[in-house]
Write a protein that holds these residues in place. Structure first.
Motif, PDB file in Angstrom:
ATOM      1  N   PHE A   5      -4.399  -6.044   8.200  1.00  0.00           N
ATOM      2  CA  PHE A   5      -4.049  -5.020   7.220  1.00  0.00           C
ATOM      3  C   PHE A   5      -5.323  -4.300   6.795  1.00  0.00           C
ATOM      4  O   PHE A   5      -6.326  -4.943   6.488  1.00  0.00           O
ATOM      5  CB  PHE A   5      -3.384  -5.646   5.989  1.00  0.00           C
ATOM      6  N   TRP A   7      -6.857  -1.639   4.081  1.00  0.00           N
ATOM      7  CA  TRP A   7      -6.639  -0.948   2.807  1.00  0.00           C
ATOM      8  C   TRP A   7      -7.793  -0.001   2.516  1.00  0.00           C
ATOM      9  O   TRP A   7      -8.923  -0.232   2.939  1.00  0.00           O
ATOM     10  CB  TRP A   7      -6.574  -1.958   1.661  1.00  0.00           C
ATOM     11  N   GLY A  12      -7.065   0.924  -3.012  1.00  0.00           N
ATOM     12  CA  GLY A  12      -6.255  -0.262  -2.762  1.00  0.00           C
ATOM     13  C   GLY A  12      -4.977   0.039  -1.997  1.00  0.00           C
ATOM     14  O   GLY A  12      -4.131  -0.831  -1.812  1.00  0.00           O
ATOM     15  N   ARG A  13      -4.835   1.263  -1.524  1.00  0.00           N
ATOM     16  CA  ARG A  13      -3.644   1.678  -0.781  1.00  0.00           C
ATOM     17  C   ARG A  13      -3.719   1.152   0.649  1.00  0.00           C
ATOM     18  O   ARG A  13      -4.755   1.219   1.309  1.00  0.00           O
ATOM     19  CB  ARG A  13      -3.571   3.207  -0.775  1.00  0.00           C
ATOM     20  N   LEU A  14      -2.578   0.619   1.137  1.00  0.00           N
ATOM     21  CA  LEU A  14      -2.502   0.145   2.512  1.00  0.00           C
ATOM     22  C   LEU A  14      -2.538   1.345   3.447  1.00  0.00           C
ATOM     23  O   LEU A  14      -1.703   2.241   3.364  1.00  0.00           O
ATOM     24  CB  LEU A  14      -1.216  -0.657   2.742  1.00  0.00           C
ATOM     25  N   THR A  17      -1.424  -1.140   9.525  1.00  0.00           N
ATOM     26  CA  THR A  17      -1.265  -2.525   9.947  1.00  0.00           C
ATOM     27  C   THR A  17      -1.412  -2.557  11.462  1.00  0.00           C
ATOM     28  O   THR A  17      -0.805  -1.754  12.160  1.00  0.00           O
ATOM     29  CB  THR A  17       0.131  -3.057   9.548  1.00  0.00           C
TER      30      THR A  17
END
Length: 132
Positions: A5, A7, A12-14, A17
């Motif tokens: 993952f 970020w 802090g936003r994803l 993936t």
């Protein structure tokens, strides 16, 4: 399947993936944020983080003769990947008798190695083994 993952550090936003087919035992993100060196119990590779594409595999050095139980510390910087691996085990009585008591430190055996690869070709540049 395991996943990596990614970020955004500031928010802090994803961001994305990336799927990896095996258990990840060590990972290092390159400073450019576009590639990652990923180690699993059976292989090591450099991946493109955005696309999830495996760019190249790393071979030799600390990766040779692995049992899959070793611990790895990985650093990715510029065009290089460095890894240090270590394995600790309790020798059998036969090993202690054959090798002599002075070979074992507190009844444990330790093997440590360090390797450096070219991250653009996957070529092993340097390897040092059994630095105990």
């Amino acid at each position: 399947q395991q996943s990596i993952f990614v970020w955004a550090g500031a928010t802090g936003r994803l961001l994305r993936t990336v799927g990896v087919a095996m258990l990840i035992t060590a990972l290092a993100l390159f400073p450019d944020g576009r590639r990652a060196a990923v180690f699993t119990p059976s292989e090591a590779a450099v991946w493109d983080v955005a696309s999830g594409e495996r760019l190249l595999e790393l071979h030799g050095g600390a990766l040779d003769g692995r049992s899959g139980d070793e611990s790895f510390a990985v650093l990715a910087a510029g065009d290089a990947v460095a890894a240090c691996s270590g394995d600790v085990w309790r020798p059998t009585p036969l090993e202690m008798e054959t090798e002599g008591d002075d070979m074992w430190d507190d009844d444990f055996a330790v093997e440590v190695s360090a390797s450096l690869w070219d991250a653009t070709t996957g070529r092993l540049l340097h390897h040092t083994a059994d630095m105990d």
